[in-house]
Scaffold this motif. Structure first.
Motif, PDB file in Angstrom:
ATOM      1  N   HIS A  52       0.845  -1.193   0.000  1.00  0.00           N
ATOM      2  CA  HIS A  52       0.000   0.000   0.000  1.00  0.00           C
ATOM      3  C   HIS A  52       0.884   1.248   0.000  1.00  0.00           C
ATOM      4  CE1 HIS A  52      -3.125   2.837   1.332  1.00  0.00           C
ATOM      5  NE2 HIS A  52      -2.207   3.274   2.166  1.00  0.00           N
ATOM      6  N   LEU A  53       1.911   1.249   0.843  1.00  0.00           N
ATOM      7  CA  LEU A  53       2.784   2.420   0.968  1.00  0.00           C
ATOM      8  C   LEU A  53       3.643   2.607  -0.289  1.00  0.00           C
ATOM      9  CD1 LEU A  53       3.804   2.007   4.686  1.00  0.00           C
ATOM     10  CD2 LEU A  53       2.345   3.796   3.742  1.00  0.00           C
ATOM     11  N   LEU A  54       4.048   1.482  -0.887  1.00  0.00           N
ATOM     12  CA  LEU A  54       4.834   1.553  -2.123  1.00  0.00           C
ATOM     13  C   LEU A  54       4.052   2.269  -3.210  1.00  0.00           C
ATOM     14  CD1 LEU A  54       6.543  -1.871  -2.768  1.00  0.00           C
ATOM     15  CD2 LEU A  54       7.520   0.379  -3.093  1.00  0.00           C
ATOM     16  N   ALA A  90       1.461   4.235  -2.647  1.00  0.00           N
ATOM     17  CA  ALA A  90       0.841   5.465  -2.144  1.00  0.00           C
ATOM     18  C   ALA A  90       1.579   6.707  -2.633  1.00  0.00           C
ATOM     19  CB  ALA A  90       0.821   5.448  -0.619  1.00  0.00           C
TER      20      ALA A  90
END
Lengths: 199, 199
Positions: free
Chosen positions: A30-32, A34
């Motif tokens: 998710h953070l990659l 985001a």
């Protein structure tokens, strides 16, 4: 399994409480994907918390000032202290809007198995607060489990002889719950603590 | 409910997938009490991932180099491409050690409700890879759900007329599972895909 930086992030996330390997992977991806500013905000929030948040010098609650919001509030009574285990318990009680006194955060509960004894908790600080003679009542709001009960018993034995009014939060059936699903200890407590209705 | 920085961190953590308000609070307090170097490591991992990780220019998998580890590996066959939705699917398949070809990561699946059409996926890149004529087989390993099936059907209609061997991962009963607990669609698929035993 992943290349360097991705695996490092998954490992670090997996160390957080309640985050298993699958969730860590999901959060990492998710953070990659985001927006970099979203990740920046999370990084800033983490850095800020470690840089600015400390513990209230009076009660041990989390605070950005030397004293926390509750201890600074002049409208709150200094005569009643509610003793809790953790700062999150303060928030839970504040949410009820039932309590207008001050708090004392112990930083845990007596737990011989985990090696936590009375000296590891903020009990000495509590006794110093009581020394001034302003406090007349102490409410023991430690968790209703073995460690919390042991801590409450330990404190009650110390505080009752000092002439303080000492109370423990009521145990009983959760509001909105079903009697048949209550465990026998809770149901037993509910019987023990039954209240007479004067109709 | 909490003062500034603590609440900010809880809010940011609560935005992560699968982290509810209670977990966010629990993680925040864990980090508050954690060793500053542990928090530093998490912050560094987050920063590193955004700074160093990109997507492989060939297959779309996550990578720290212009090409990912699988695409760089000369021992892996260029003749078979396994098409997946997300980088984490690559990891899941790699774990089986069954596949020695290359991958193609679509970056999702066709989902009209969420507004994801074929043009939003890396399908054009897949077609360019097939243009060289080296690839002879494409394995469609999108998820066995509505969106994954729709994506597989869309790709099969495009790739079969090109003379490629196109296959889809088998659906059926999970190994170690119980027949009576299988849902009827999975059980139906298991019947459909039954294999003759030549004893």
């Amino acid at each position: 399994m992943y290349e360097g930086a991705v695996q490092d992030l998954i490992d670090e996330l997996g160390r957080l409480p309640g985050v298993g390997p699958k969730s860590a992977q999901r959060i990492a991806f998710h953070l990659l994907a985001a927006d970099p500013t979203d990740v920046r905000r999370l990084v800033d929030a983490l850095t800020e918390v470690k840089a600015r948040v400390r513990f209230c010098e009076v009660c041990g609650n989390v605070s950005q000032e030397p004293q926390c919001r509750v201890c600074r509030d002049p409208r709150r009574s200094d005569e009643v202290i509610c003793v809790v285990e953790e700062p999150k318990d303060v928030v839970a009680i504040e949410r009820t809007r039932e309590f207008r006194g001050k708090y004392h955060v112990l930083g845990g509960a007596i737990n011989p198995i985990a090696g936590v004894g009375p000296d590891d908790l903020r009990i000495k600080d509590l006794l110093s607060r009581l020394a001034s003679g302003v406090v007349t009542e102490v409410i023991l709001a430690t968790d209703p489990n073995v460690e919390g009960e042991a801590t409450a018993t330990y404190l009650a034995r110390m505080l009752v002889p000092m002439g303080l009014t000492v109370s423990r939060l009521a145990s009983g059936l959760p509001v909105g719950g079903d009697l048949e699903y209550a465990d026998e200890i809770t149901l037993g407590r509910a019987f023990e603590g039954r209240r007479r209705i004067n109709a």
